[in-house]
Design a protein around this motif. Structure first.
Motif, PDB file in Angstrom:
ATOM      1  N   GLU A  27       0.843  -1.197   0.000  1.00 47.70           N
ATOM      2  CA  GLU A  27       0.000   0.000   0.000  1.00 47.70           C
ATOM      3  C   GLU A  27       0.877   1.246   0.000  1.00 47.70           C
ATOM      4  OE1 GLU A  27      -3.606   0.136   2.491  1.00 47.70           O
ATOM      5  OE2 GLU A  27      -2.983  -1.833   3.238  1.00 47.70           O
ATOM      6  N   TYR A  56       4.152   1.070   4.626  1.00 51.56           N
ATOM      7  CA  TYR A  56       3.638   1.761   3.439  1.00 51.56           C
ATOM      8  C   TYR A  56       4.768   2.264   2.549  1.00 51.56           C
ATOM      9  CZ  TYR A  56      -0.711   1.762   6.086  1.00 51.56           C
ATOM     10  OH  TYR A  56      -1.811   1.377   6.810  1.00 51.56           O
ATOM     11  N   CYS A  58       5.900   5.258   0.860  1.00 57.90           N
ATOM     12  CA  CYS A  58       5.598   6.659   1.173  1.00 57.90           C
ATOM     13  C   CYS A  58       6.204   7.582   0.127  1.00 57.90           C
ATOM     14  CB  CYS A  58       6.147   7.014   2.550  1.00 57.90           C
ATOM     15  SG  CYS A  58       5.496   5.978   3.887  1.00 57.90           S
ATOM     16  N   GLN A 272      -1.759   5.956  10.566  1.00 56.47           N
ATOM     17  CA  GLN A 272      -1.545   4.539  10.248  1.00 56.47           C
ATOM     18  C   GLN A 272      -2.692   3.670  10.761  1.00 56.47           C
ATOM     19  OE1 GLN A 272       2.786   3.072  10.044  1.00 56.47           O
ATOM     20  NE2 GLN A 272       2.899   4.732  11.538  1.00 56.47           N
TER      21      GLN A 272
END
Length: 279
Positions: A27, A56, A58, A272
């Motif tokens: 993700e 993640y 980022c 988060q």
């Protein structure tokens, strides 16, 4: 310490300077910075890139007309023209990185861009965090923001330091962080192309998203605001939570405009947990 990489990503119409951490995670989170003299994505999002990279991918790009990304040769004629450029830049970047759907976190101006993205490309975005949004009909031009707009009338390190101290609720406590970024930010602000873009952006008026459009945004949205935000009042988030279909609001007490820095640990835990479906 989390490794944050930097690269310039070339797409059809832009060169985007991208800060990235956690590449390879399934993700992704797109972080969109705010405006102001000398602003850059890394200063806004360094702590988030470190905190969120375990789970993640980022992405924190410098927006078109800011810092180390490309700047317009022909200046956009109004704020909506700028907004269209930022939307196009983001979509071109995601396409180039083969990211079909991402979460998005906006800060200040980045919130307005995030809302435009949701209107134009809702299928490309999952959950959304809007931190310290402005640009609503009840957003007033604060004295602090007015002074920031006038920075280039007589630019100096001292003046920039003063402006940045107004962005936080407890300037004495935040002084080491402000001191740590002031030189780089001043050097960036004084680059001719940065000043030219900044002057153009601040010369244009914000165009609020109509209520009818807000009512049609189906994405889940978490609004995050500092109670003591003197740049964009918390009233802006109260307005948005009223008109967005699937919104919730978290207000941090004793906090100004830089929630992601002033309350960095709480903020990074909050977003988060939100993206993970825990709240």
């Amino acid at each position: 310490m989390t490794n944050i990489s930097q690269a310039t990503i070339k797409t059809a119409n832009y060169e985007t300077y991208l800060n990235r951490s956690g590449e390879g995670n399934s993700e992704a989170i797109l972080f969109l910075h705010g405006s102001g003299p000398g602003v850059a994505a890394i200063a806004n999002w360094r702590y988030a890139l470190q905190a969120c990279s375990e789970n993640y991918d980022c992405l924190a790009p410098d927006l078109f007309g800011f810092a180390q990304s490309s700047h317009p040769e022909i200046l956009p004629k109004n704020r909506q023209d700028w907004m269209d450029q930022w939307v196009n830049q983001v979509i071109e970047l995601l396409d180039e990185l083969n990211l079909q759907k991402v979460h998005v976190v906006g800060n200040s101006l980045g919130c307005s861009i995030a809302l435009e993205l949701l209107l134009e490309y809702p299928e490309r975005f999952d959950k959304v965090v809007l931190m310290g949004p402005g640009g609503t009909p009840n957003t007033k031009l604060s004295a602090e923001l007015a002074r920031a707009k006038n920075f280039y009338d007589n630019p100096s390190r001292k003046k920039l330091h003063q402006i940045m101290s107004w962005f936080v609720n407890e300037p004495e406590k935040m002084a080491p962080i402000i001191d740590g970024i002031i030189e780089t930010r001043f050097e960036t602000a004084m680059r001719p192309e940065v000043q030219r873009s900044n002057d153009s952006i601040f010369a244009t008026a914000t165009v609020p998203v109509p209520v009818t459009a807000l009512n049609r945004i189906e994405n889940q949205v978490l609004l995050v605001h500092g109670l003591n935000d003197r740049v964009c009042s918390v009233d802006s988030s109260y307005y948005l939570v009223e008109h967005l279909l699937n919104a919730q609001l978290h207000v941090f007490g004793r906090c100004g405009h830089w929630t992601q820095i002033e309350k960095k640990d709480e903020f990074n835990t909050l977003i988060q947990n939100y993206f993970a479906g825990k709240i």
